[in-house]
Design a protein around this motif. Sequence first.
Motif, PDB file in Angstrom:
ATOM      1  N   ASN A  26       0.832  -1.212   0.000  1.00  0.00           N
ATOM      2  CA  ASN A  26       0.000   0.000   0.000  1.00  0.00           C
ATOM      3  C   ASN A  26       0.863   1.257   0.000  1.00  0.00           C
ATOM      4  O   ASN A  26       0.561   2.228  -0.691  1.00  0.00           O
ATOM      5  CB  ASN A  26      -0.923   0.019   1.229  1.00  0.00           C
ATOM      6  CG  ASN A  26      -2.150  -0.881   1.045  1.00  0.00           C
ATOM      7  OD1 ASN A  26      -2.459  -1.312  -0.057  1.00  0.00           O
ATOM      8  ND2 ASN A  26      -2.824  -1.151   2.144  1.00  0.00           N
ATOM      9  N   THR A  70     -11.428  -0.284  -2.473  1.00  0.00           N
ATOM     10  CA  THR A  70     -10.177   0.050  -3.137  1.00  0.00           C
ATOM     11  C   THR A  70     -10.358   1.345  -3.916  1.00  0.00           C
ATOM     12  O   THR A  70     -11.395   1.584  -4.506  1.00  0.00           O
ATOM     13  CB  THR A  70      -9.691  -1.076  -4.076  1.00  0.00           C
ATOM     14  OG1 THR A  70      -8.455  -0.670  -4.632  1.00  0.00           O
ATOM     15  CG2 THR A  70     -10.694  -1.374  -5.177  1.00  0.00           C
ATOM     16  N   SER A  71      -9.353   2.194  -3.846  1.00  0.00           N
ATOM     17  CA  SER A  71      -9.398   3.428  -4.632  1.00  0.00           C
ATOM     18  C   SER A  71      -8.645   3.207  -5.931  1.00  0.00           C
ATOM     19  O   SER A  71      -8.391   4.114  -6.686  1.00  0.00           O
ATOM     20  CB  SER A  71      -8.766   4.567  -3.835  1.00  0.00           C
ATOM     21  OG  SER A  71      -7.408   4.262  -3.585  1.00  0.00           O
ATOM     22  N   LYS A  72      -8.280   1.951  -6.174  1.00  0.00           N
ATOM     23  CA  LYS A  72      -7.326   1.704  -7.256  1.00  0.00           C
ATOM     24  C   LYS A  72      -7.944   1.193  -8.552  1.00  0.00           C
ATOM     25  O   LYS A  72      -7.295   1.140  -9.569  1.00  0.00           O
ATOM     26  CB  LYS A  72      -6.242   0.742  -6.764  1.00  0.00           C
ATOM     27  CG  LYS A  72      -5.410   1.408  -5.689  1.00  0.00           C
ATOM     28  CD  LYS A  72      -4.538   0.451  -4.954  1.00  0.00           C
ATOM     29  CE  LYS A  72      -3.995   1.113  -3.703  1.00  0.00           C
ATOM     30  NZ  LYS A  72      -3.368   0.150  -2.809  1.00  0.00           N
ATOM     31  N   GLY A  89      -9.045  -4.261  -2.327  1.00  0.00           N
ATOM     32  CA  GLY A  89      -9.725  -3.497  -1.290  1.00  0.00           C
ATOM     33  C   GLY A  89     -10.106  -4.310  -0.080  1.00  0.00           C
ATOM     34  O   GLY A  89     -11.170  -4.141   0.493  1.00  0.00           O
TER      35      GLY A  89
HETATM   36  P1  ADP Z   1      -6.267  -2.006  -1.884  1.00  0.00           P
HETATM   37  O1  ADP Z   1      -4.797  -1.813  -1.668  1.00  0.00           O
HETATM   38  O2  ADP Z   1      -6.570  -3.348  -2.449  1.00  0.00           O
HETATM   39  O3  ADP Z   1      -6.926  -0.862  -2.586  1.00  0.00           O
HETATM   40  P2  ADP Z   1      -6.386  -1.917   0.966  1.00  0.00           P
HETATM   41  O4  ADP Z   1      -7.370  -2.454   1.938  1.00  0.00           O
HETATM   42  O5  ADP Z   1      -5.010  -2.457   1.034  1.00  0.00           O
HETATM   43  O6  ADP Z   1      -6.992  -2.099  -0.473  1.00  0.00           O
HETATM   44  O7  ADP Z   1      -6.358  -0.333   1.129  1.00  0.00           O
HETATM   45  C1  ADP Z   1      -7.576   0.368   1.010  1.00  0.00           C
HETATM   46  C2  ADP Z   1      -7.345   1.775   0.505  1.00  0.00           C
HETATM   47  O8  ADP Z   1      -6.729   2.563   1.512  1.00  0.00           O
HETATM   48  C3  ADP Z   1      -6.424   1.878  -0.690  1.00  0.00           C
HETATM   49  O9  ADP Z   1      -7.115   1.708  -1.904  1.00  0.00           O
HETATM   50  C4  ADP Z   1      -5.835   3.285  -0.548  1.00  0.00           C
HETATM   51  O10 ADP Z   1      -6.718   4.221  -1.124  1.00  0.00           O
HETATM   52  C5  ADP Z   1      -5.830   3.499   0.946  1.00  0.00           C
HETATM   53  N1  ADP Z   1      -4.493   3.282   1.551  1.00  0.00           N
HETATM   54  C6  ADP Z   1      -4.093   2.200   2.252  1.00  0.00           C
HETATM   55  N2  ADP Z   1      -2.834   2.329   2.696  1.00  0.00           N
HETATM   56  C7  ADP Z   1      -2.400   3.537   2.256  1.00  0.00           C
HETATM   57  C8  ADP Z   1      -1.151   4.273   2.387  1.00  0.00           C
HETATM   58  N3  ADP Z   1      -0.103   3.776   3.063  1.00  0.00           N
HETATM   59  N4  ADP Z   1      -1.101   5.504   1.808  1.00  0.00           N
HETATM   60  C9  ADP Z   1      -2.161   6.010   1.139  1.00  0.00           C
HETATM   61  N5  ADP Z   1      -3.338   5.372   0.975  1.00  0.00           N
HETATM   62  C10 ADP Z   1      -3.466   4.153   1.532  1.00  0.00           C
END
Ligand code: ADP
Length: 327
Positions: A26, A70-72, A89
């Motif tokens: 992340n 997920t913001s991705k 996410g």
């Molecule tokens: P994913 O990585 O599959 O999108 P995660 O549960 O790992 O899902 O994270 C959820 C969301 O939180 C991410 O999509 C991101 O937007 C945000 N996020 C998590 N960790 C970080 C970080 N270290 N810096 C910035 N944004 C983060």
Amino acid sequence: ARLANQIAAGEVVERPASVVKELVENSIDAGATKITIEIEKGGSKRIKITDNGKGIVKDELTLALSRHATSKIKSLDDLESIHSLGFRGEALASISSVSRLTLTSKPVTQESAWQAIAVGRDMQVDIKPAAHPDGTSIDVEDLFFNTPARRKFLRTEKTEFTHIDEVVRRIALSKLEITIILSHNGKVIRQYRGAKTEKQIEKRIASVCGQGFIDNAIALDFKHDNLHLWGWIAKPEFYRSQNDLSYSYVNDRMMRDKLINHAIRQAYADRLNHDGYPAFVLFFNLDFADVDVNVHPAKHEVRFHQARFVHDFICSAVEQTLNNEQA
Ligand code: ADP
Ligand code: MG
């Protein structure tokens, strides 16, 4: 909500090392150039990751801790060309359901930092102001405190830390330009400095794989159309009795891919002692459209659309490199 997340956690969070992997990925996705990993008691007491990435704005903290947030991925097309490491996410929600997780973040554009904690059975998210430099910290305490069956599966502090160390080593190889610092029980264990120049990169490889590897390695760099294979392969004499120094990356993701390993082994074929394994650090890049990366949740395997062609390209590149060295 907590229960559903705990069930999902079974897939993502096997042990402290898997938490480290998800959180560091992340941080990488957030564009961090420096990541600090603090471990206490093999990760069962604490796993704290601090980065200087883009951060999470206050209004999105709650979302970041909820499942499938997920913001991705913005569209189905994105699924075809995933550049970011995480895209399901689930990691944060899952980890937070089996630990005491505190998320603190300050985006550059926001004046101050905010902190979020998910509590109780319905994982209600509490938010309050905090102090934090630009970037994000995720503090995971008491992993598996509420899932005793999983907690029982944890090995000794030393074993769990060894797994973490290995995960960090693989990530350190995949992102040479990022500085990564790993400490255990308050003591700095690894300091991988961000590397850009050829000299720095060689130093970084040595600090991850040992000077012995670099001293016995042959550099390799092959391009064909959109395929690019580069890195280091060890001279056959530097074989290992275990498969413990073989690292391959596909589009910057660490992989243990059967096809790649087979291609490399085939290239070494008769040069290796019959029960020896070749040592290598290889980076393979190709068009995102030519490979599927989501074939397994742990994401260690890929599927190449032109498998035979890729196999032969890798095999002959390694073979030629070994031949040239011998000549
Ligand atoms: P994913 O990585 O599959 O999108 P995660 O549960 O790992 O899902 O994270 C959820 C969301 O939180 C991410 O999509 C991101 O937007 C945000 N996020 C998590 N960790 C970080 C970080 N270290 N810096 C910035 N944004 C983060
Ligand atoms: Mg993620």
